[in-house]
Scaffold this active site. Structure first.
Site: not given
Ligand code: NDP
Ligand code: 2IT
Length: 445
Positions: A126, A111, A166, A240
């Site tokens: 984080k 981050q 996250d 998301n």
């Molecule tokens: P969510 O909780 O909204 O979604 C996570 C998704 O990933 C779900 O569909 C989940 O399925 C799936 N998942 C989790 N574990 C596994 C696995 N082992 N194999 C396959 N699928 C899996 O999280 P986000 O969309 O917010 O985050 C997803 C990724 O993006 C993470 O790495 C996060 O750190 C990163 N990220 C998020 C940001 C944000 O603004 N939200 C910003 C930047 C990065 P299930 O429902 O089965 O758990």
């Molecule tokens: O991994 C990431 O960059 C996030 N989960 C978003 C962090 C934030 O402060 O919006």
């Protein structure tokens, strides 16, 4: 021994029990070799590498809450305040049963560089908990969030540390956390981002990570004379990041054929119907398997790794760390995939990333590719500070400019240090240089 090797060895010795953290540090330090060698005396003198790999502060606490059966449950809560050289600690909270200190350290470390790349004044942090929101009632999630914030509130603030969402932390959780912060402190301020639009949230924050990911893919393709239109795209995850990556990719004319969750993946050769996904995932909080029951012609496969065997031009991993191993990376390359951009944090193992680079893919690593989310979080902080709300178009336009700028900084830094086209080296160096300069300017702290 080189400065990089010295620090890497010491981190390996001290943190052998934190494999994800070691992986993240190893990736960054390896790709900083050129810039460290060029400035070795200065960086050594100020202990920049020793300091940059060590979190400024780690806060851990007990989170007790009562479930719907009246039973007391206990989870572990964390906030890693990694680096405040260029701004207040900023980064998400993850609620997932796999959460531990090492995983949050890898995320906080990443981050720091990601936030630097946005060009905005935000440091790295984080946090989260091993709490699993899956299958919990709304009341249970609220009870957990209130207890979590009852400990966390004393460590955070709009000018000190600003958490966000996250994995497992979305609009619902941020709402409960915000309510408890306000109740305890009596202050209505921008202490969290990703807030709802009725209480200080920013338009386009929900979409920002996924949209930003696709904007940087568009930019990367533009530089090799290609477009998203007509491309076949494989997306993993259905949270998301995945949902809004699919939305923007489809708007720009790509055909997205897969999405997944931790149980399995779906293939829809007609292109994913995002309304169905949103209903299953956002409204009903169900499983991706249900898509195949609802959409004729689509197929569900058990096991999420298989998604990388589906033929595509572009792969967008948007689920979790290390979801692409060497075998999956090879499969993608063999099947003709030419572009990989990481929506998730560290979704490729070190071996998988090396495979993409060896095969000269357009490979954009997470800290550049998914920086759009935290960038719009920083824009949310700005709006909260001036007590105004900007339009969707304004925020989305700024997000697009930020992603284009990240591409430019990343590719220029790679070129400057003799690694043209290697965006891993480019993103790490560009992110590192600003943080290192700020640390030197602020003295030993
Ligand atoms: P969510 O909780 O909204 O979604 C996570 C998704 O990933 C779900 O569909 C989940 O399925 C799936 N998942 C989790 N574990 C596994 C696995 N082992 N194999 C396959 N699928 C899996 O999280 P986000 O969309 O917010 O985050 C997803 C990724 O993006 C993470 O790495 C996060 O750190 C990163 N990220 C998020 C940001 C944000 O603004 N939200 C910003 C930047 C990065 P299930 O429902 O089965 O758990
Ligand atoms: O991994 C990431 O960059 C996030 N989960 C978003 C962090 C934030 O402060 O919006």
């Amino acid at each position: 021994m080189s400065y990089v090797d010295e620090v890497m060895e010491s981190v390996r010795r001290k943190y052998a029990a934190e494999p994800e953290f070691l992986q993240a540090v190893s990736e960054v330090l390896e790709s900083l070799r050129a810039v460290v060698e060029a400035n070795e005396e200065k960086y050594r003198k100020y202990g920049i590498l020793e300091r940059i790999v060590e979190p400024e502060r780690i806060i851990t606490f007990r989170v007790p809450w009562t479930d719907d059966n009246g039973k007391v449950q206990v989870n572990r809560g964390y906030r890693i305040e990694f680096n405040s050289a260029i701004g207040p600690y900023k980064g998400g909270l993850r609620f997932h049963p796999t959460v531990n200190q090492g995983i949050l350290k890898f995320l906080g470390f990443e981050q720091t560089f990601k936030n630097s790349l946005t060009g905005l004044p935000i440091g790295g942090g984080k946090g989260g908990s091993d709490f699993d929101p899956k299958g919990k009632s709304d009341r249970e999630v609220m009870a957990f969030c209130q207890s979590f914030m009852t400990e966390l509130y004393r460590h955070i603030g709009p000018d000190t540390d600003v958490p966000a969402g996250d994995m497992g932390v979305g609009g619902r959780e941020i709402g409960y956390l915000y309510g408890q912060y306000k109740r305890i402190t009596g202050r209505y301020e921008g202490v969290l981002t990703g807030k709802g639009l009725t209480y200080g949230g920013s338009l386009a924050r929900t979409e920002a990570t996924g949209f930003g990911l696709v904007y940087i893919v568009e930019e990367m393709l533009k530089h090799v004379g290609e477009k998203l239109e007509g491309k076949r795209v494989v997306v993993s995850g259905s949270g998301n990041v995945a949902i809004y990556a699919v939305k923007k990719a489809q708007e720009l004319g790509a055909k997205v054929v897969t999405m997944s969750d931790s149980n399995g993946y779906i293939v829809d050769e007609n292109g994913i119907d995002l309304d169905v996904i949103k209903d299953i995932k956002e409204v009903k909080r169900g499983r991706i398997k249900e898509y195949a029951d609802r959409v004729p012609g689509s197929v569900y496969h058990e096991g999420s790794k298989g998604v990388w065997g589906v033929k595509c031009d572009i792969a967008l991993p948007c689920a979790t760390q290390n979801e692409i191993d060497l075998e999956s990376a090879r499969k993608l390359v063999e099947n003709g995939c030419r572009t990989v951009a990481e929506g998730a944090n560290m979704p490729s193992t070190l071996e998988a990333a090396a495979c993409f680079l060896e095969n000269k893919l357009n490979y954009m690593p997470a800290k550049a590719a998914n920086a759009g989310g935290v960038a719009v979080s920083a824009l949310e902080m700005s709006q909260n500070s001036e007590r105004l709300s900007w339009s969707f178009e304004q925020v989305d336009g700024m997000l697009k400019d930020i992603m284009i700028n990240i591409y430019a900084m990343t590719s220029e830094a790679a070129k400057k240090y003799g690694h043209e086209g290697d965006f891993v080296v480019g993103a790490n160096i560009a992110g590192f240089e600003k943080v290192a300069e700020a640390m030197i300017a602020q003295g030993v702290c």
